[in-house]
Design an enzyme around this catalytic site. Structure first.
Site, PDB file in Angstrom:
ATOM      1  N   LYS A 284       0.781  -1.090  -0.060  1.00 25.39           N
ATOM      2  CA  LYS A 284      -0.005  -0.178   0.144  1.00 25.39           C
ATOM      3  C   LYS A 284       0.915   1.233  -0.079  1.00 25.39           C
ATOM      4  O   LYS A 284       1.997   1.326   0.478  1.00 25.39           O
ATOM      5  CB  LYS A 284      -0.755   0.057   1.279  1.00 25.39           C
ATOM      6  CG  LYS A 284      -2.131  -0.974   1.401  1.00 25.39           C
ATOM      7  CD  LYS A 284      -2.715  -0.804   2.507  1.00 25.39           C
ATOM      8  CE  LYS A 284      -4.082  -1.815   2.614  1.00 25.39           C
ATOM      9  NZ  LYS A 284      -4.769  -1.644   1.366  1.00 25.39           N
ATOM     10  N   ARG A 358     -10.492 -11.203   1.688  1.00 24.54           N
ATOM     11  CA  ARG A 358     -11.254 -12.447   0.925  1.00 24.54           C
ATOM     12  C   ARG A 358     -10.615 -13.619   1.213  1.00 24.54           C
ATOM     13  O   ARG A 358     -11.096 -14.800   1.134  1.00 24.54           O
ATOM     14  CB  ARG A 358     -11.400 -12.212  -0.368  1.00 24.54           C
ATOM     15  CG  ARG A 358     -10.454 -11.823  -1.144  1.00 24.54           C
ATOM     16  CD  ARG A 358     -10.806 -11.247  -2.610  1.00 24.54           C
ATOM     17  NE  ARG A 358     -10.824  -9.690  -2.416  1.00 24.54           N
ATOM     18  CZ  ARG A 358     -11.123  -8.669  -3.366  1.00 24.54           C
ATOM     19  NH1 ARG A 358     -11.483  -9.226  -4.483  1.00 24.54           N
ATOM     20  NH2 ARG A 358     -11.183  -7.388  -2.887  1.00 24.54           N
TER      21      ARG A 358
HETATM   22  N1  BES Z   1      -8.373  -3.558   4.343  1.00 26.08           N
HETATM   23  C1  BES Z   1      -8.349  -3.355   2.865  1.00 26.08           C
HETATM   24  C2  BES Z   1      -9.705  -2.498   2.365  1.00 26.08           C
HETATM   25  C3  BES Z   1      -9.578  -1.096   3.166  1.00 26.08           C
HETATM   26  C4  BES Z   1      -8.973  -0.137   2.478  1.00 26.08           C
HETATM   27  C5  BES Z   1     -10.314  -0.681   3.669  1.00 26.08           C
HETATM   28  C6  BES Z   1      -8.904   1.089   2.617  1.00 26.08           C
HETATM   29  C7  BES Z   1     -10.534   0.669   4.461  1.00 26.08           C
HETATM   30  C8  BES Z   1      -9.748   1.634   3.801  1.00 26.08           C
HETATM   31  C9  BES Z   1      -8.355  -4.477   1.858  1.00 26.08           C
HETATM   32  O1  BES Z   1      -7.663  -5.510   2.388  1.00 26.08           O
HETATM   33  C10 BES Z   1      -7.741  -3.895   0.535  1.00 26.08           C
HETATM   34  O2  BES Z   1      -6.759  -3.542   0.708  1.00 26.08           O
HETATM   35  N2  BES Z   1      -8.564  -4.007  -0.267  1.00 26.08           N
HETATM   36  C11 BES Z   1      -8.221  -3.627  -1.614  1.00 26.08           C
HETATM   37  C12 BES Z   1      -8.700  -4.421  -2.687  1.00 26.08           C
HETATM   38  C13 BES Z   1      -7.876  -4.359  -4.139  1.00 26.08           C
HETATM   39  C14 BES Z   1      -6.608  -4.773  -3.835  1.00 26.08           C
HETATM   40  C15 BES Z   1      -8.748  -5.321  -4.960  1.00 26.08           C
HETATM   41  C16 BES Z   1      -8.774  -2.245  -1.887  1.00 26.08           C
HETATM   42  O3  BES Z   1      -9.853  -1.879  -1.463  1.00 26.08           O
HETATM   43  O4  BES Z   1      -7.985  -1.450  -2.485  1.00 26.08           O
HETATM   44 MN    MN Z   2      -5.549  -5.295   1.767  1.00 23.52          MN
END
Ligand code: BES
Ligand code: MN
Ligand code: ZN
Length: 504
Positions: A284, A358
Site C-alpha cells: 500500500k 477475502r
Molecule cells: N483492508 C483493505 C480495505 C480497505 C482499504 C478498507 C482502505 C478501508 C480503507 C483491503 O484488504 C484491501 O486492501 N482491499 C483492496 C482490494 C483491491 C486490491 C482489489 C482495496 O480496496 O484497495
Molecule cells: Mn488489503
C-alpha cells in the site's frame, strides 16, 4: 455508568443535573417545551422560557445551555438541550441532542443526572428506541482510550448514575429489560472500539486469541484456537498464503455462546481479523497506512457482539469465528501470480496480495459449514471501494438470501447502525476469471466491493449467508481518528430479532 428509568416530577427531583429538551419555535420566543421542560418552566415561574427568549440557546439539535440555581427547581444544575425545529424532529436530531447533552455533562461536576429526553416522540419509534439510543449515545461520548498515554488528558468525568426520566409513567414500558440490553450492547461496543484502537504491535493475532480466552473465562463461552499446524492439516491454503510474510503466528479463533435451547442451530458470525494490512508485496502507499491497524475491526465487532449477548444473557446460540493474521511483505510472502488451494478445494490466483481479506475469509467460511449454522454473517473491512460507494454512513450489505438481507437492513434501521444492500448478481462473476486457476482474487476497478462479495459467494453456496463490508463505518479518520464500534449495535439487534429474543 449506572442507568435506571423512572417517572419523576422534573421540578422536584434532587439531582446533580436535570437535563431538559427544548424545541425551537420560529414564531414564539422561548421555544416549545416538552412535557418535562414545560412543567419545570412553570415551577420556575418562566425562568427557562426567559433564558431562551433572550437567545442564550440556539435550540439547534445538540446545542446546550447549562444553568445553576434556578428558583423553584430542586436540581443543582439545569442543562437545556436543543432538539431543533418540531417539523424536523427525526432520529438524527434526537441523536445529536443526546450527543450534545453527553458532552456537556462530561464537563460538569455532576455526579448524577436525570435526563428527560427519551419522552420526546421520534416519528413512529417506541420509547424503548429512545432509551436504547440514549444509553448508547451517552456511553459512546464517555468512552475514552488513553491507556497508552502517560499523561491522561483530563480527569475522568465523575458522572456515575443516570436516570432516564419520564414526566409520565406510560413511556417506560418494559424499560428495565431494555436498559440491560442497551448497557450490555454498549459494553460490546466499548470492547470492539478498544480492540480496534490498539496498535498492531500490541493487538496481534496472539493478543486476539488471549482476549478470546479472557472473554471465554469471563462469560463461560466455549473456545477453541486453531494454530498454524491445524490450518495446514485442514488445508487452509488461502489463509496460510496471507500470513506467510509475517513473523507472527496466525490464529483461527472459535468462540461459542450457547444461551439458547440445545437443539437450535447456531447463528455464526465471521470477522476479518487482519491485525495489520500493509498490502503485502502489492504494498500500500504510505499515506494513512497506520489506519490499517483497524483492519481487524470485523473481528472486533464479533468479540463485541458476543460480549454484549453473553452479558445480557440472551437466549441465543451464537458462534464467533475469527481468522487472525498479519498481511506483510517479506522474503517468504506470497507474490502476485501465486496460485493457492483453498479449504474448499477451489484454486485461486493471487493477482494482488492486498486483496487478502477475502483470502482469509473464504477458508473461514468453508470451515463454518461444520457448525451447520442457521445463518452466517461475515463482517469485514474488505474494500476501499465500499467507502467510495457508501461513504461513512452505511455499511455495505450483500446476501445470497433476500429474507436474511431484509432482516439485517431492519436490524440496522432499528439500531440506527445502518446497512445498504448492494447487488450480488451473476453478471459480476466474470470479472474474477483467471487464466491459471479457478478464479482470481481481484475483479478489477469497476464495482470493487461487489466483486469482493462475489468472490466470497463462491465459498458460501451451502450457507444462508450475508456479508457486511464495514470499510467505511468501522473507524473515523482525521482529528477524531478512532474505532466506532460499528456494527456491534446492528449485530446484537439482528441476533435478538432473528431469534425472537427482542422484547420491544
Ligand atoms: N483492508 C483493505 C480495505 C480497505 C482499504 C478498507 C482502505 C478501508 C480503507 C483491503 O484488504 C484491501 O486492501 N482491499 C483492496 C482490494 C483491491 C486490491 C482489489 C482495496 O480496496 O484497495
Ligand atoms: Mn488489503
Ligand atoms: Zn485488508
Amino acid at each position: 455508568m449506572k442507568f435506571s428509568t423512572k417517572a419523576l416530577s422534573p421540578e422536584r427531583v434532587k439531582t446533580g443535573c436535570l437535563v431538559l429538551g427544548v424545541l425551537r419555535d420560529a414564531k414564539r420566543a422561548g421555544g416549545v417545551f416538552g412535557d418535562a421542560a414545560r412543567i419545570a418552566d412553570r415551577a420556575s415561574s418562566g425562568a427557562l422560557r426567559a433564558v431562551i427568549a433572550h437567545g442564550d440557546l440556539s435550540c439547534k439539535p445538540g446545542s446546550t445551555l447549562l444553568l445553576r440555581d434556578i428558583p423553584g427547581i430542586a436540581a443543582e444544575r439545569v442543562l437545556l438541550v436543543g432538539l431543533g425545529e418540531p417539523a424536523d424532529l427525526n432520529e438524527t436530531a434526537y441523536r445529536e441532542a443526546v450527543r450534545g447533552a453527553a458532552n456537556a455533562l462530561k464537563d460538569t461536576g455532576a455526579r448524577d443526572a436525570t435526563i428527560f429526553l427519551a419522552e420526546t416522540k421520534i416519528g413512529k419509534r417506541p420509547a424503548t428506541w429512545n432509551i436504547r439510543q440514549l444509553v448508547l449515545g451517552l456511553r459512546d461520548a464517555f468512552y475514552r482510550f488513553d491507556e497508552l498515554k502517560t499523561q491522561k488528558k483530563s480527569s475522568p468525568s465523575v458522572l456515575g448514575a443516570v436516570t432516564i426520566a419520564f414526566a409520565e409513567a406510560s413511556g417506560m414500558l418494559r424499560a428495565a429489560k431494555v436498559l440491560d440490553e442497551a448497557a450490555a450492547t454498549a459494553d460490546g461496543v466499548d470492547l470492539a472500539r478498544t480492540l480496534g484502537n490498539l496498535p498492531s504491535n500490541i493487538c496481534t493475532p496472539g493478543y486476539l486469541a488471549d482476549e478470546a480466552r479472557k472473554l471465554a473465562r469471563q462469560y463461560r463461552l466455549g473456545i477453541e484456537v486453531l494454530e498454524r499446524r491445524d490450518m495446514e492439516k485442514l488445508g487452509m491454503g488461502a489463509l496460510l498464503s496471507v500470513t506467510k510474510g509475517s513473523h507472527l503466528p496466525p490464529k483461527l479463533i472459535v468462540l461459542r455462546y450457547s444461551g439458547g435451547s440445545k437443539g437450535r442451530a447456531p447463528m455464526v458470525l465471521v470477522g476479518k481479523g487482519i491485525t495489520f494490512d500493509t498490502g503485502g508485496i502489492s504494498l500500500k502507499p504510505g499515506a494513512e497506512m497506520d489506519e490499517m491497524k483497524f483492519d481487524m475491526s470485523g473481528a472486533a465487532s464479533v468479540f463485541g457482539a458476543l460480549r454484549a449477548l453473553a452479558g445480557m444473557r440472551a437466549p441465543v446460540n451464537v458462534i464467533g469465528v475469527i481468522p487472525a493474521c498479519e498481511n506483510m511483505p517479506g522474503g517468504a510472502a506470497s507474490k502476485p501470480g501465486d496460485v493457492v488451494t483453498t479449504l474448499s478445494g477451489q484454486t485461486v490466483e493471487i493477482l494482488n496480495t492486498d486483496a487478502e481479506g477475502r483470502l482469509i475469509l473464504c477458508d473461514a467460511l468453508t470451515y463454518v459449514e461444520r457448525f451447520k449454522p442457521e445463518v452466517t454473517v461475515d463482517i469485514a473491512t474488505l474494500t476501499g471501494a465500499c467507502v467510495i460507494a457508501l461513504g461513512h454512513v452505511a455499511s455495505g450489505l450483500f446476501a445470497n438470501d433476500q429474507k436474511l438481507a431484509d432482516e439485517i437492513i431492519a436490524a440496522g434501521d432499528d439500531s440506527w447502525d445502518r446497512a445498504w444492500q448492494m447487488p450480488l448478481w451473476e453478471d459480476y462473476q466474470e470479472q474474477l476469471r483467471s487464466n491459471f486457476a479457478d478464479m482470481a482474487n481481484i475483479g478489477g476497478r469497476p464495482a470493487g466491493s461487489v466483486t469482493a462479495a462475489c468472490y466470497l459467494s463462491r465459498f458460501t453456496k451451502k450457507l444462508r449467508w450475508a456479508h457486511l463490508d464495514i470499510a467505511g463505518t468501522a473507524w473515523k479518520s482525521g482529528r477524531d481518528k478512532g474505532s466506532t464500534g460499528r456494527p456491534v449495535p446492528l449485530l446484537v439487534r439482528f441476533v435478538l430479532r432473528h431469534t425472537g429474543a427482542a422484547k420491544d
